[in-house]
Design a protein around this motif. Structure first.
Motif, PDB file in Angstrom:
ATOM      1  N   UNK A 233     -15.565 -17.152  -3.147  1.00  0.00           N
ATOM      2  CA  UNK A 233     -14.917 -16.221  -3.126  1.00  0.00           C
ATOM      3  C   UNK A 233     -15.398 -15.260  -1.981  1.00  0.00           C
ATOM      4  N   UNK A 234     -14.412 -14.516  -1.184  1.00  0.00           N
ATOM      5  CA  UNK A 234     -14.887 -13.375  -0.552  1.00  0.00           C
ATOM      6  C   UNK A 234     -15.854 -12.550  -1.266  1.00  0.00           C
ATOM      7  N   UNK A 235     -16.775 -11.962  -0.765  1.00  0.00           N
ATOM      8  CA  UNK A 235     -17.897 -11.004  -1.642  1.00  0.00           C
ATOM      9  C   UNK A 235     -18.771 -11.631  -2.377  1.00  0.00           C
ATOM     10  N   UNK A 247     -19.172 -12.994   3.467  1.00  0.00           N
ATOM     11  CA  UNK A 247     -18.410 -11.654   3.973  1.00  0.00           C
ATOM     12  C   UNK A 247     -17.334 -11.750   4.986  1.00  0.00           C
ATOM     13  N   UNK A 248     -16.360 -11.284   4.721  1.00  0.00           N
ATOM     14  CA  UNK A 248     -15.259 -11.314   5.781  1.00  0.00           C
ATOM     15  C   UNK A 248     -15.859 -10.486   6.946  1.00  0.00           C
ATOM     16  N   UNK A 249     -15.224 -11.109   8.169  1.00  0.00           N
ATOM     17  CA  UNK A 249     -15.969 -10.455   9.611  1.00  0.00           C
ATOM     18  C   UNK A 249     -14.733 -10.234  10.340  1.00  0.00           C
ATOM     19  N   UNK A 279     -11.547  -3.767   3.741  1.00  0.00           N
ATOM     20  CA  UNK A 279     -11.708  -5.034   3.458  1.00  0.00           C
ATOM     21  C   UNK A 279     -11.026  -6.028   4.461  1.00  0.00           C
ATOM     22  N   UNK A 280     -11.621  -6.546   5.340  1.00  0.00           N
ATOM     23  CA  UNK A 280     -11.123  -7.331   6.122  1.00  0.00           C
ATOM     24  C   UNK A 280     -10.161  -8.457   5.770  1.00  0.00           C
ATOM     25  N   UNK A 281     -10.618  -8.843   4.670  1.00  0.00           N
ATOM     26  CA  UNK A 281      -9.650 -10.142   4.248  1.00  0.00           C
ATOM     27  C   UNK A 281      -8.476  -9.418   3.526  1.00  0.00           C
ATOM     28  N   UNK A 282      -8.245  -8.036   3.375  1.00  0.00           N
ATOM     29  CA  UNK A 282      -7.009  -7.512   2.745  1.00  0.00           C
ATOM     30  C   UNK A 282      -5.930  -7.857   3.179  1.00  0.00           C
ATOM     31  N   UNK A 283      -5.799  -8.279   4.524  1.00  0.00           N
ATOM     32  CA  UNK A 283      -4.348  -8.617   4.859  1.00  0.00           C
ATOM     33  C   UNK A 283      -4.125  -9.775   4.274  1.00  0.00           C
ATOM     34  N   UNK A 284      -4.775 -10.736   3.708  1.00  0.00           N
ATOM     35  CA  UNK A 284      -4.483 -12.072   3.043  1.00  0.00           C
ATOM     36  C   UNK A 284      -3.515 -11.595   1.691  1.00  0.00           C
ATOM     37  N   UNK A 285      -3.804 -10.460   1.237  1.00  0.00           N
ATOM     38  CA  UNK A 285      -3.151 -10.223  -0.096  1.00  0.00           C
ATOM     39  C   UNK A 285      -1.742  -9.500   0.198  1.00  0.00           C
ATOM     40  N   UNK A 286      -1.406  -9.106   1.407  1.00  0.00           N
ATOM     41  CA  UNK A 286      -0.108  -8.407   1.807  1.00  0.00           C
ATOM     42  C   UNK A 286       1.056  -9.432   1.827  1.00  0.00           C
ATOM     43  N   UNK A 287       2.019  -9.260   0.903  1.00  0.00           N
ATOM     44  CA  UNK A 287       3.176 -10.342   0.934  1.00  0.00           C
ATOM     45  C   UNK A 287       3.708 -10.892   2.058  1.00  0.00           C
ATOM     46  N   UNK A 288       3.656  -9.757   3.323  1.00  0.00           N
ATOM     47  CA  UNK A 288       4.322 -10.275   4.611  1.00  0.00           C
ATOM     48  C   UNK A 288       3.414 -10.806   5.311  1.00  0.00           C
ATOM     49  N   UNK A 289       2.390 -11.241   4.959  1.00  0.00           N
ATOM     50  CA  UNK A 289       1.397 -12.136   5.733  1.00  0.00           C
ATOM     51  C   UNK A 289       1.449 -13.398   5.435  1.00  0.00           C
ATOM     52  N   UNK A 290       2.188 -13.873   4.104  1.00  0.00           N
ATOM     53  CA  UNK A 290       2.345 -15.089   3.679  1.00  0.00           C
ATOM     54  C   UNK A 290       3.397 -15.960   4.713  1.00  0.00           C
TER      55      UNK A 290
END
Length: 310
Positions: A233-235, A247-249, A279-290
């Motif tokens: 998992x991230x982190x 670590x997200x980069x 959180x550089x991985x944060x966009x993965x959690x946004x519904x509009x990125x799926x």
């Protein structure tokens, strides 16, 4: 006497806080717990509502390692679990780390956190695509970055947004947010993409874990998209010689990588990174990125000339 921590109204015994788990740096179990408490908001967001597998290393990375998908003995009744199918058509339970108290209880066992690409309640219906880039020495994460950049562009051509993180070991992971898709379809697409990468860059990329071919190349491991597989998992901390983190980069960091040390992050590096970059991985959690998964890449035409290194 074992210290007791009160976390969100739960009593959590914390053991052996002064025990050195990473002798190379002197990092203790207490520091492991402090690290997980500090990064909890970001870590919990990425393992939210996912069954968790644990890699336990209670005596440090040089001691015995225990990988388990079952709830560890003594799991409190307030820790959430979820039914997960097994290959024999039976069902088992796995822990869902749903809150800070569950995280601290699990961290006291000294664990890496691993999750599948699908959420609890939807086994085998993935909302993530994962590519694990694993370098064969003398290749390093530097070569992984070259492959990651090619894969990012190739995924973008299919309308997919890729995000990168270190594995916390020697390689990298690329993650893509998907609209819910059967894991076998995601696996098919990921395998075809890895095969295409190998055709395009045969001097640098492999899509099969063939030991004889590994030296100096990057294995694009697509297998972690299978419903039964998991990914760090991230982190999460890793059971390595030092307290390295997956670590997200940023893509700028990927492009600027010139030596393996450029993309090694220890536990103490992560809170300042989160404070500076978020959180550089944060966009993965946004519904509009799926995005919907496209059809697998088509096979190359016969006689196609492979390109050089990206």
């Amino acid at each position: 006497m074992t210290p007791i921590a009160m976390v969100e109204g739960r009593r959590i015994p914390l053991s052996n806080l002064d025990k050195v788990l990473y002798p190379e740096t002197g990092f203790t179990k207490g520091e492991v717990l402090h690290y997980y408490a500090t990064v909890a908001p970001s870590l919990l967001a990425h393992i939210h509502n996912r069954p968790v597998s644990f890699l336990r290393y209670p005596d440090g990375p040089d001691g015995q390692l225990f990988f388990t998908k079952n709830p560890p003995p003594g799991t409190p009744d307030w820790v959430r679990t979820t039914p997960v199918p097994r290959s024999d058509d039976a069902s088992a339970e796995q822990v869902v780390v749903a809150d800070l108290s569950s995280l601290m209880w699990a961290a006291n066992l000294v664990v890496e956190f691993h999750t599948p690409q699908w959420p609890a309640g939807s086994p085998g219906i993935a909302d993530r695509l994962i590519l694990d880039l694993d370098p064969g020495p003398p290749a390093t994460v530097v070569e992984c970055c070259l492959v990651a950049r090619w894969l990012r562009e190739r995924l973008a051509a299919d309308g997919l947004h890729a995000y990168a993180k270190t594995s916390g070991a020697k390689g990298m992971h690329l993650a893509v947010a998907l609209e819910p898709t059967p894991s076998d379809r995601v696996s098919e697409y990921a395998k075809a993409l890895a095969q295409e990468a190998e055709r395009e860059h045969p001097d640098l990329v492999l899509h099969r874990m063939a030991k004889a071919l590994r030296p100096g190349k990057v294995f694009v491991d697509h297998s972690q998209n299978a419903a039964a597989k998991t990914t760090a998992a991230p982190y999460t901390l890793r059971a390595r010689a030092r307290p390295t983190v997956s670590a997200p980069v940023s893509w700028q960091e990927v492009e600027a990588c010139r030596t393996p040390s450029d993309l090694v992050f220890l536990a103490d590096d992560i809170p300042p990174r989160l404070a500076r970059d978020g959180d550089l991985f944060g966009p993965l959690l946004l519904p509009d990125r799926a995005r919907p998964l496209p059809a697998p890449p088509k096979a190359a035409k016969a006689g196609r000339t492979a390109r050089g290194r990206p």
